[in-house]
Motif scaffolding. Sequence first.
Motif, PDB file in Angstrom:
ATOM      1  N   CYS A   8       0.836  -1.208   0.000  1.00  0.00           N
ATOM      2  CA  CYS A   8       0.000   0.000   0.000  1.00  0.00           C
ATOM      3  C   CYS A   8       0.871   1.259   0.000  1.00  0.00           C
ATOM      4  CB  CYS A   8      -0.923   0.015   1.217  1.00  0.00           C
ATOM      5  SG  CYS A   8      -2.254  -1.195   1.161  1.00  0.00           S
ATOM      6  N   ALA A  12       0.858   4.171  -2.843  1.00  0.00           N
ATOM      7  CA  ALA A  12       0.527   5.558  -2.497  1.00  0.00           C
ATOM      8  C   ALA A  12       1.666   6.500  -2.853  1.00  0.00           C
ATOM      9  CB  ALA A  12       0.199   5.657  -1.009  1.00  0.00           C
ATOM     10  N   LYS A  15       1.687   7.129  -6.404  1.00  0.00           N
ATOM     11  CA  LYS A  15       0.412   7.710  -6.845  1.00  0.00           C
ATOM     12  C   LYS A  15      -0.192   6.891  -7.988  1.00  0.00           C
ATOM     13  CE  LYS A  15       1.695  12.301  -5.228  1.00  0.00           C
ATOM     14  NZ  LYS A  15       0.995  12.056  -3.951  1.00  0.00           N
ATOM     15  N   ASP A  20      -6.701   2.766  -7.011  1.00  0.00           N
ATOM     16  CA  ASP A  20      -7.861   3.537  -6.539  1.00  0.00           C
ATOM     17  C   ASP A  20      -9.048   2.591  -6.373  1.00  0.00           C
ATOM     18  OD1 ASP A  20      -6.311   5.765  -6.677  1.00  0.00           O
ATOM     19  OD2 ASP A  20      -7.347   6.687  -8.364  1.00  0.00           O
ATOM     20  N   VAL A  25      -6.131   5.761   1.728  1.00  0.00           N
ATOM     21  CA  VAL A  25      -5.018   6.251   2.533  1.00  0.00           C
ATOM     22  C   VAL A  25      -5.529   7.348   3.461  1.00  0.00           C
ATOM     23  CG1 VAL A  25      -2.698   7.235   2.487  1.00  0.00           C
ATOM     24  CG2 VAL A  25      -3.479   5.794   0.577  1.00  0.00           C
ATOM     25  N   PRO A  36      -5.248   6.383  -3.431  1.00  0.00           N
ATOM     26  CA  PRO A  36      -3.792   6.265  -3.561  1.00  0.00           C
ATOM     27  C   PRO A  36      -3.177   7.237  -4.561  1.00  0.00           C
ATOM     28  CG  PRO A  36      -4.777   4.097  -3.451  1.00  0.00           C
ATOM     29  CD  PRO A  36      -5.914   5.067  -3.542  1.00  0.00           C
ATOM     30  N   PHE A  50      -4.035   2.715   6.427  1.00  0.00           N
ATOM     31  CA  PHE A  50      -4.684   2.169   5.233  1.00  0.00           C
ATOM     32  C   PHE A  50      -5.976   1.457   5.623  1.00  0.00           C
ATOM     33  CE2 PHE A  50      -0.042   2.073   4.435  1.00  0.00           C
ATOM     34  CZ  PHE A  50      -0.008   3.070   3.477  1.00  0.00           C
TER      35      PHE A  50
END
Length: 490
Positions: A8, A12, A15, A20, A25, A36, A50
Amino acid sequence: MHTDTDRCLRAAQAKDARFDGWFFVAVVTTRIYCRPSCPVVGPKPENMRFYPSAAASQQAGFRACKRCRPDASPGSPQWNERADLVARAMRLIADGVVDRDGVPGLAARLGYSTRQVERQLRAELGAGPLALARAQRAQTARLLIETTGLPMAEIAFAAGFASIRAFNDTVREVFALSPTELRQRAKRGGRSAAPGALTLRLPFRAPLCPDNLFGHLAATAVPGVEEWRDGAYRRTLRLPYGHGVVTLRPEPDHIGCQLSLTDMRDLAGAISRCRRLLDLDADPVAVDELLRTDPDLAPLVDKAPGRRVPRAADADEFAVRAVLGQQVSTAAARTHAGRLVTAHGERIEDPAGGLTHLFPTVRALAGLDPEALAMPRTRRATLLGLIDALASDRLALGVGSDWDEARARLAELPGIGPWTVEVIAMRALGDPDAFLPTDLGVRHAAAELGLPATPGALTRYATRWRPWRAYAVQYLWATGDHPINYLPAS
């Protein structure tokens, strides 16, 4: 996935928009939760938490980011890929069952106790059915606030809230703005021309190949119920509180959606059905990566990645149409279905196009005169047997149905063979692993690629495509020169 902290964190920090909807997050210093791919400067890893759902993030005291709008991200692919209790529950919640029938109604649909449903949802998603439904109501309210000029009181009840106070409190808690402030901040400030008309953007995970998706829907469109007009697919929708007309247009980064509803309480359910129809919550990267491991299928995937499985807006409707289409051409199937619609469908008004009817319900078809059907006697009996099973609830094909049980019940009906069972499983039930080894188009494509062409041998070969065999079928069908494989001319 939210329990794999390292994965995770990497998603994130990169990006990565592919994640998603898979997880959310939350930032402990700002008390905000994001998707994310949120474009803002990322927080320190030690400040990230998360969560598996927007509802779990909200229950933990975080509010939605105003920049990335995490509540509007694509849904988790898991709810369409899986057939267990949690996945079935999530599909039913998205369809509005909790808002209409409460948690006891949800549990009854699933065949479990309320306590069992609550426990399993909390264990996997960090939130119970009421919290999950509340998160959906908040998103529905936001859509109505930002895209319509409806009074706030009407929006509150249309979104499913029991009171104005609950509506105001939830909007403030989730979005850190009052409903009026949310409307004032809306970037898309345009209002619909008339009550019930909405313009929305339906997000999806890239890539998406619209050719077979819209081509299939347009080529098999039932006159009066569906049409291709001005570069968009349009159809009527039968909904719990009324009916609607939807226009779906493929765009590079989203699906344009125009909805006209007779009752705004149907908004969340209508959006859910549109997303399901177009398979918008799929994870095309995961699907295509696996299918590319087969060197014979890889060139087809590389040529047009991101193919989706065209599904159904109404499962019972599709099952009836599947039987009407047995052993006849696409044009003949459309003709048979069109006759049923004209004789038994409910008329509607469509000022924006040529739609005239809702597809008849199975109960409306239950008294069908077999002599009125211009088809062989054995297929008449098959159709009437299917209609009776659906109308009497001996066969359930809805979003919360058990896929294995539905397959078994279908196979018990006289005249329903393996092809019909699997095409209903693929498009009405939404099973991503449904497979059609007896389909003529699939067998021709397999022979052209040098794959086994007999049903048994092809089924054995196709185990390497699991659990995505329904998507492999789309790539195999794409080798043929058939209208279902092309976007119609506008």
